[in-house]
Enzyme design. Structure first.
Site, mmCIF file in Angstrom:
data_model
loop_
_atom_site.group_PDB
_atom_site.id
_atom_site.type_symbol
_atom_site.label_atom_id
_atom_site.label_comp_id
_atom_site.label_asym_id
_atom_site.label_seq_id
_atom_site.Cartn_x
_atom_site.Cartn_y
_atom_site.Cartn_z
ATOM 1 C CB ALA A 280 -0.904 0.000 1.229
ATOM 2 C CB ILE A 282 5.546 0.398 -2.835
ATOM 3 C CG1 ILE A 282 6.441 -0.205 -1.752
ATOM 4 C CG2 ILE A 282 6.321 0.590 -4.136
ATOM 5 C CD1 ILE A 282 6.989 -1.581 -2.091
ATOM 6 C CG ASP A 326 15.905 34.302 -34.533
ATOM 7 O OD1 ASP A 326 16.766 34.766 -33.785
ATOM 8 O OD2 ASP A 326 16.089 33.338 -35.305
ATOM 9 C CG ASN A 707 -1.598 -0.147 -3.953
ATOM 10 O OD1 ASN A 707 -1.156 -0.467 -5.039
ATOM 11 N ND2 ASN A 707 -0.948 0.632 -3.114
HETATM 12 P P1 ATP Z 1 16.495 37.300 -37.090
HETATM 13 O O1 ATP Z 1 15.871 36.163 -37.847
HETATM 14 O O2 ATP Z 1 17.459 36.865 -36.060
HETATM 15 O O3 ATP Z 1 15.530 38.337 -36.662
HETATM 16 P P2 ATP Z 1 17.462 38.484 -39.398
HETATM 17 O O4 ATP Z 1 16.937 37.464 -40.325
HETATM 18 O O5 ATP Z 1 16.850 39.825 -39.415
HETATM 19 O O6 ATP Z 1 17.512 38.014 -37.983
HETATM 20 P P3 ATP Z 1 19.978 38.155 -40.606
HETATM 21 O O7 ATP Z 1 19.369 37.166 -41.515
HETATM 22 O O8 ATP Z 1 21.265 37.877 -39.953
HETATM 23 O O9 ATP Z 1 19.027 38.585 -39.506
HETATM 24 O O10 ATP Z 1 20.060 39.529 -41.420
HETATM 25 C C1 ATP Z 1 20.724 40.638 -40.905
HETATM 26 C C2 ATP Z 1 20.926 41.643 -41.988
HETATM 27 O O11 ATP Z 1 21.637 41.069 -43.059
HETATM 28 C C3 ATP Z 1 19.630 42.155 -42.590
HETATM 29 O O12 ATP Z 1 19.190 43.285 -41.919
HETATM 30 C C4 ATP Z 1 20.045 42.506 -43.990
HETATM 31 O O13 ATP Z 1 20.599 43.813 -44.030
HETATM 32 C C5 ATP Z 1 21.146 41.524 -44.293
HETATM 33 N N1 ATP Z 1 20.655 40.379 -45.060
HETATM 34 C C6 ATP Z 1 19.710 39.504 -44.693
HETATM 35 N N2 ATP Z 1 19.538 38.559 -45.631
HETATM 36 C C7 ATP Z 1 20.401 38.850 -46.611
HETATM 37 C C8 ATP Z 1 20.736 38.245 -47.864
HETATM 38 N N3 ATP Z 1 20.120 37.145 -48.280
HETATM 39 N N4 ATP Z 1 21.674 38.834 -48.626
HETATM 40 C C9 ATP Z 1 22.315 39.919 -48.196
HETATM 41 N N5 ATP Z 1 22.058 40.525 -47.044
HETATM 42 C C10 ATP Z 1 21.123 40.022 -46.265
#
Ligand code: ATP
Length: 895
Positions: A280, A282, A326, A707
């Protein structure tokens, strides 16, 4: 050897095209012929092993030993019930384990690897298991290599092959044919191997071996499945059961000696009494209940788009103090649309764009050529930021496909979240052009000139200021802003030298795109606030954009609550840790900053969850208490490092998962309390009864029956049914608390009250009803067998919710269990022969039964009264605190 062939020779051998890949039809046919590209997994544990594992648990061995003793001494009725307990428990445990393993397996399948394949000249996302020999596969940083590939294009492509070679240095991959005939795996630098990861760069490869013919397939005949770690709760339960079992054995022995030596009860009766009491006490059902609750919870989470890779994460989720999320895609929709652009003078609407001047032409060409996405009428593949740029060009009626064919790409320096830039090199008007797009604040420092209409001018401080002002203007209205620039390079330039290539650039213009917040996020943020959970936005985007979105979502009130990555670097570790709580938005962060943020928050003893998607997010996902990877946009590396994968990338899902985690923890806690109270009440009553000389308070078979009913019939369904939304109005539990911290007093008091009721019934009820004092144990049994059926509902509804609530009404499982238990109890009481086995004589009539049932409800009413008083007290106390706070505020104002 495969590494000696040129790309052309290999494509011929593999019956494929190294530009357009296989046709869909050829790929489908090959898949039928060669089978899926899957490594064999571990064989399933056979059922007999699962059953056996249960039978060798120490407490089950104790039960079996006791059942054998009962048989040997001829107490067959008790022996039958003990064996029944063992069998019911084993069946439940086996069913639950089989179900839990199956559901965990199916959950793991949901996060299976994807591959980007080029077939018929078009890019597709497919399941990696559908790859066939001859497929042309795209590789990018963070991906798992989905099959054995011959690399035919490499842009700074480097892989981590430690899984195969044990060597952790990254291997540079080349597209060139190698001349040596004999090479070890690590030296085959134009091959990429299945299950290794792409650490940097991008490239293309032709599949030459899949599944068990791949290098990894050859060395591992069976893929070792990771062993599921024991969750802290399971460990706590094992410990609790072990301690209670030892206590139970000692108590059983003490009662046996007391009865046999002092009270002179016959040895067999004394022995069986000791045995029954031991059983009982346990709480053998607890282990099964924890596993059932955790696995049920993880299936429920999966339905809400959160895949829990390891069960212990379910518990930690319930304790999360801070969600670091993010921005892009999680708090926002990740549906980007170009809204504005800036070339000279002012910011314009995107649909006003014309491709007339050289600046306009190069600007749009840069955004389309320096781009890895592909858009067509029926399929869009790629990063939403890049897709938005392609769509913009298409809506302006400039064909992206034609442009890409006209100006072929020679090289790519892929985007990475540290540089925040991407560059590509093209044959463009008989010269070599570098096109760069990305974060304006980084790019501007690499530009020496600007193209204005058709003229190249030096990038003066004034022009720079103009650009920054226009960027601020766009980002202040929550737009993500990207810059575009270019330069012409000579033939001898070393492509792989990034800082050389991304230098002396000519600035072209800015493009601003909107990414609206997700609709459901605001409500989720309100929920987290009420639940005492802080939310922090962490983004690679510009500070202004992050602040604008943060304000729109109600995360922050002003810019002082936001900090950029550069500013984090200005802090010492100590002062950052001290100040971290002031900020709710971190912008322009790199993956290294994410780790710093997690550690700083953890230095305040907070349980932190962190989201991530990129190849470099693995350290922060691992550093966090709960790493959450994005299922849609996340890289394989991020998914591998996380404990939870979101199949919809949605912030609201994290909040739902936390709510589920809290509910699971709370349900388990309530079930443990329910079982312990029931067991302890019987022990108290029996021990006190023995002191008074009432040895026959409960007979052994009765104890065993109670139990069985409580732990095997009622307790498990208590973990099912709807969640209690009230839990999201409470603060997170302290991670260092054990499950019963703070509850022992309650368990003790309720057990004592319940045992007092039993003792009073035993002593007074027979004389009130029949004046036959010897019938006390029948009343005690009927009450003790039925009372848990009633007070189980008080535990199901929760500590702060009354029994009259939809949580109890809607839990059909507990109703079925309660009604069944009640029916079986009634059956054994009123069925001749069966009732005899339980010592219930003919004298026990329906009126007696009715009185016992009414008395059985007393603990339930008492628990409900306690909840009511607690509620009123809390309400009154809160009011009192509010009044006191108000008084302080008024006094302060008066001063
Ligand atoms: P999170 O998802 O963390 O909010 P994020 O997607 O905004 O972040 P990143 O993808 O690191 O962050 O992008 C940061 C910056 O890099 C952007 O603000 C933009 O200026 C530039 N960036 C994003 N994607 C590209 C791409 N494919 N080519 C060139 N520059 C880019």
């Amino acid at each position: 050897m495969i590494w000696n062939d040129t790309t052309k020779e290999l494509a011929k051998k593999l019956n494929t095209d190294f530009v357009t890949g296989l046709t869909e039809e050829a790929a489908a046919q090959l898949l039928i012929e060669t089978g899926p590209n899957q490594l064999p997994t571990t064989k399933k544990k056979p059922i007999w092993k699962i059953v056996l594992a249960h039978f060798i648990e120490p407490f089950v061995l104790v039960l079996i030993a006791l059942a054998i003793i009962a048989t040997v001494i001829g107490q067959w009725q008790e022996a039958v019930v003990v064996f029944l307990i063992v069998i019911v428990d084993a069946t439940l445990a086996t069913c639950q384990e089989v179900k839990a393993v199956a559901s965990l397996d199916s959950l793991k399948k949901l996060v299976s690897s994807q591959a980007v394949v080029i077939r018929n000249g078009n890019k597709y996302d497919i399941d990696a298991k559908d790859l066939v020999i001859g497929d042309l596969v795209y590789l990018d940083a963070g991906m798992f290599v989905p099959a054995d590939l011959r690399v035919i294009q490499s842009y700074n492509l480097r892989t981590n092959e430690s899984l195969l070679t044990g060597e952790s240095t990254l291997v540079n991959k080349t597209a060139e044919a190698l001349t040596e005939k004999k090479l070890s795996i690590g030296e085959r630098t134009n091959l990429a191997f299945m299950s290794t990861t792409v650490a940097t760069g991008s490239g293309l490869g032709l599949v030459y071996a899949t599944a068990k013919n791949s290098e990894i397939g050859k060395i591992t005949t069976l893929l070792q499945e990771e062993k599921e770690p024991k969750s802290p709760l399971t460990q706590q339960m094992s410990f609790l059961i072990r301690i209670i079992s030892i206590f139970a054995l000692l108590l059983g022995l003490a009662m046996f000696l007391l009865q046999f030596l002092l009270i002179k009860v016959p040895v067999a009766s004394a022995l069986i009494f000791g045995i029954a009491l031991t059983i009982a006490v346990i709480p053998e059902g607890l282990q099964v209940i924890v596993t059932v609750s955790l696995s049920l919870g993880s299936s429920r989470m999966a339905k809400k788009h959160a895949i829990v890779k390891h069960l212990p994460a379910v518990e930690t989720l319930g304790q999360v103090d801070i969600i670091c999320s993010d921005k892009t895609g999680t708090l926002t929709q990740n549906k980007m649309t170009v809204k504005k652009y800036y070339l000279t003078k002012s910011v314009n609407d995107s649909n006003a764009f014309k491709k007339q001047t050289k600046q306009e032409q190069l600007f749009l060409d840069c955004l389309v050529l320096c781009n890895n996405s592909s858009v067509s009428t029926n399929k869009t593949v790629g990063d939403p930021t890049e897709v938005a740029l392609m769509n913009w060009s298409e809506t302006l009626n400039f064909s992206t496909k034609k442009l890409i064919t006209k100006y072929p790409r020679i090289y790519e320096i892929p985007f990475d979240s540290n540089r925040k830039l991407m560059s590509t090199i093209h044959e463009y008007d008989k010269e070599k052009y570098v096109f760069v797009k990305g974060a304006v604040d980084n790019m501007i420092n690499m530009c020496s000139h600007a193209l204005i209409n058709n003229e190249r001018v030096g990038l003066t401080a004034q022009i720079k200021q103009q650009i920054v002002a226009r960027m601020d203007e766009m980002s202040n209205s929550a737009l993500r802003v990207l810059g575009a620039s270019y330069r012409i390079i000579n033939n001898k330039q070393d492509y792989s030298n990034v800082s050389e290539i991304e230098n002396n650039l000519i600035f072209l213009g800015l493009v601003g795109m909107i990414d609206p917040p997700r609709n459901e996020v605001k409500a989720s943020l309100v929920k987290t606030k009420k639940a005492g959970i802080d939310t922090i936005m962490i983004t690679g985007d510009h500070l202004n954009t992050a602040v604008a979105i943060g304000q729109e979502l109600g995360l922050i009130e002003n810019k002082t609550q936001a900090l950029s990555g550069n500013a984090i670097d200005d802090f010492s570790e100590k002062s950052f840790n001290a100040n971290v709580n002031q900020y709710r938005v971190f912008a322009r962060v790199s993956p290294e900053h994410k780790v710093k943020i997690v550690k700083a928050l953890q230095s305040h003893k907070k349980v932190v969850s962190m989201t991530g998607d990129g190849v470099n997010d693995a350290p922060s996902l691992k550093a966090a208490d709960i790493g959450v990877a994005m299922g849609i946009t996340g890289t394989d590396v991020a998914k591998e490092s996380a404990q939870i994968v979101l199949t919809d990338d949605n912030f609201a899902t994290i909040v739902d998962a936390i709510e589920e985690g809290r509910n699971i923890y709370s349900k388990i806690k309530r079930i443990v309390m329910f079982i312990l109270i029931t067991n302890m009440a019987q022990v108290f009553a029996i021990v006190v009864g023995a002191i008074f000389g009432w040895n026959e308070l409960l007979q052994p078979i009765q104890i065993l029956w109670i139990n069985l009913i409580v732990e095997s019939v009622i307790a498990i369904p208590m973990s099912m049914g709807p969640n209690n939304p009230g839990l999201m109005l409470e603060k997170p539990t302290n991670r260092n608390d054990r499950i019963l911290t703070g509850s022992w007093g309650f368990i003790g008091i309720v057990s004592i009250i319940l045992s007092a009721l039993l003792l009073l019934v035993f002593h007074y009820l027979p004389s009130i009803l029949h004046e036959d004092v010897n019938e006390g144990f029948i009343y005690v049994f009927v009450i003790m067998a039925n009372a848990p059926v009633f007070y189980a509902f008080s535990f199901v509804s929760g500590a702060n919710t009354s029994i009259i609530n939809k949580i109890t009404w809607k839990n059909k499982y507990i109703w079925i269990a309660a009604i069944s238990a009640f029916a079986i109890n009634t059956f054994i009481i009123f069925t001749p022969f069966v009732s005899d086995a339980f010592g219930i004589g003919q004298g026990f009539c329906a009126v007696d039964w009715l009185i016992c049932i009414v008395l059985s409800t007393i603990p339930m009413w008492l628990l409900e009264m306690y909840k009511g008083i607690r509620f009123l007290f809390k309400k009154w106390f809160k009011k009192d605190v509010a009044v006191k706070e108000n008084n302080v505020k008024t006094k302060f104002k008066k001063k």
